[in-house]
Design an enzyme around this catalytic site. Structure first.
Site, PDB file in Angstrom:
ATOM      1  N   ASP A 104      24.086  -1.302 -25.088  1.00  0.00           N
ATOM      2  CA  ASP A 104      24.300  -2.304 -24.027  1.00  0.00           C
ATOM      3  C   ASP A 104      22.977  -2.603 -23.319  1.00  0.00           C
ATOM      4  OD1 ASP A 104      27.038  -2.402 -24.535  1.00  0.00           O
ATOM      5  OD2 ASP A 104      27.552  -2.454 -22.402  1.00  0.00           O
ATOM      6  N   LYS A 143      19.540  14.685 -26.841  1.00  0.00           N
ATOM      7  CA  LYS A 143      19.315  15.404 -25.585  1.00  0.00           C
ATOM      8  C   LYS A 143      19.159  16.884 -25.944  1.00  0.00           C
ATOM      9  CE  LYS A 143      19.079  15.562 -21.068  1.00  0.00           C
ATOM     10  NZ  LYS A 143      17.945  14.985 -20.312  1.00  0.00           N
TER      11      LYS A 143
END
Ligand code: IPM
Ligand code: MG
Length: 355
Positions: free
Chosen positions: A251, A191
């Site tokens: 996930d 980021k």
């Protein structure tokens, strides 16, 4: 000499699924003339109940001396009110730190037999074969934290994210090495438009990449990567990222593969490595004998591959799993009309029958 494997069943369905994986490992050992020895140790809520700590010293020491660690799962509502430092999850975090398990490898490959379970359209999941390389002992997970403090008359909490150049270099090198054995492409996820740690990450990965001119490097912001995984997952080969982003993206990537119950992982360290399914301890079905053991069985295959250097044995296990699925066996989490329903034991036997 016999190879020593420490088995940590943990909580919930942990003992059922590690039991299956050990049966499969044992059968594989017979077939490939490997000598494996197992030592069982406690961790998680079970260890907390017995010893007042989720990670007994004796468990950590046994792992340090092992050739590989097979881990089930930890946690459960039963321990929800335990103080943060003693929660079952602290066992896995303590093992990662204590064993220096700096890299978590989470492969996601969508077998044709399983494409129907993916929430994505079959055309999108076809050909997905990626691996997430997640930094595992640094970042915000292990930075300083404060559970509660007074800040100008209001309560606040904070977690600090930090990454050092050597930490990023180490995980980047592993990602490039991993890519060399695959399709030769690395996507580094950060980021960097907002976070200082991400800017250091990006520049360090680029610097490290110079030693791997044969590997292609791309950068993506984490929000875009989350979206790309949902719209075009087949574009990825190796995704390398920090601890928190890796937790979340893995996930998401796992569910693309259809069932989280199928997904193995390897946590690579300098002393030893640890293998665990990526799903949790599923307290709601614990003790019923119906849990899907495949994520743990495939974690056992990764143990054979990375810790014991037994590539042929690892592939034999992976192939046996594919064949058991092709035979139509499905545990309750995946079963529907037209398939043969298997409980944990039946599924394990179906895999063993193909070894
Ligand atoms: C994982 C889990 C762990 C993590 C938890 C149980 C601490 O979600 O292995 O991905 O956040 O790393
Ligand atoms: Mg997670």
């Amino acid at each position: 000499m016999a190879k020593k494997i420490v088995v940590i069943p943990g909580d919930g369905i942990g003992s059922e699924i590690t039991g299956s994986a050990v049966e499969v490992l044992q059968k594989t050992a017979e077939r490939f003339s490997l000598e494996l020895e197992y030592e069982y140790k406690d961790a998680g809520g079970t260890a907390y109940d017995k010893f007042g700590t989720p990670l007994p010293e004796d468990t950590l020491e046994a792992c340090k001396a092992a050739d590989g660690v097979l881990f089930g799962a930890v946690g459960g509502d039963k321990w929800d009110s335990v103080e943060p430092a003693l929660r079952p999850e602290k066992a896995i975090l303590g093992l990662r730190k204590g064993l220096g398990l700096y890299a978590n490898l989470r492969p996601v490959k969508v077998a044709d037999t399983l494409a129907e379970y993916s929430p994505l359209k079959p055309a999108l999941v076809s050909g997905v074969d990626l691996v997430i390389v997640r930094e595992l002992v640094g970042g915000i997970y292990f930075g300083d934290k404060c559970e509660s403090e007074d800040f100008n008359g209001t309560e606040r909490a904070w977690d600090l994210e930090n990454y050092s150049v050597p930490e990023v270099q180490r995980i980047a090198r592993l990602a490039f090495e991993t890519a060399r054995l695959r399709s030769g492409r690395v996507t580094s996820v950060d980021k960097a438009n907002v976070l200082a740690t991400s800017r250091l990450w990006r520049r360090t990965v680029a610097e490290t990449a110079k030693a791997y001119p044969d590997v292609e490097l791309n950068n993506l912001y984490v929000d875009n990567c989350a979206m790309q995984l949902a719209v075009r997952p087949a574009q990825f080969d190796v995704i390398v990222t920090g601890n928190l982003f890796g937790d979340i993206l893995s996930d998401e990537a796992a569910v693309i593969g259809g069932s989280i119950g199928m997904m193995p992982s390897a946590s690579i360290g300098e002393l030893t490595s640890l293998y665990e399914p990526i799903h949790g301890s599923a307290p709601d079905i614990a003790g019923k004998g119906i849990a899907n053991p495949i994520g743990t069985i495939l974690s056992g295959a990764m143990l054979l591959r990375y810790s014991l250097n037994e590539e042929a044995a690892a592939q034999a296990v992976e192939k046996a799993v594919e064949e058991a699925l092709a035979d139509g066996w499905r545990t309750a989490d995946l079963w529907h009309e037209g398939f043969k329903k298997a409980d944990t034991q039946t599924m394990t036997k179906a895999v063993i029958d193909h070894l």
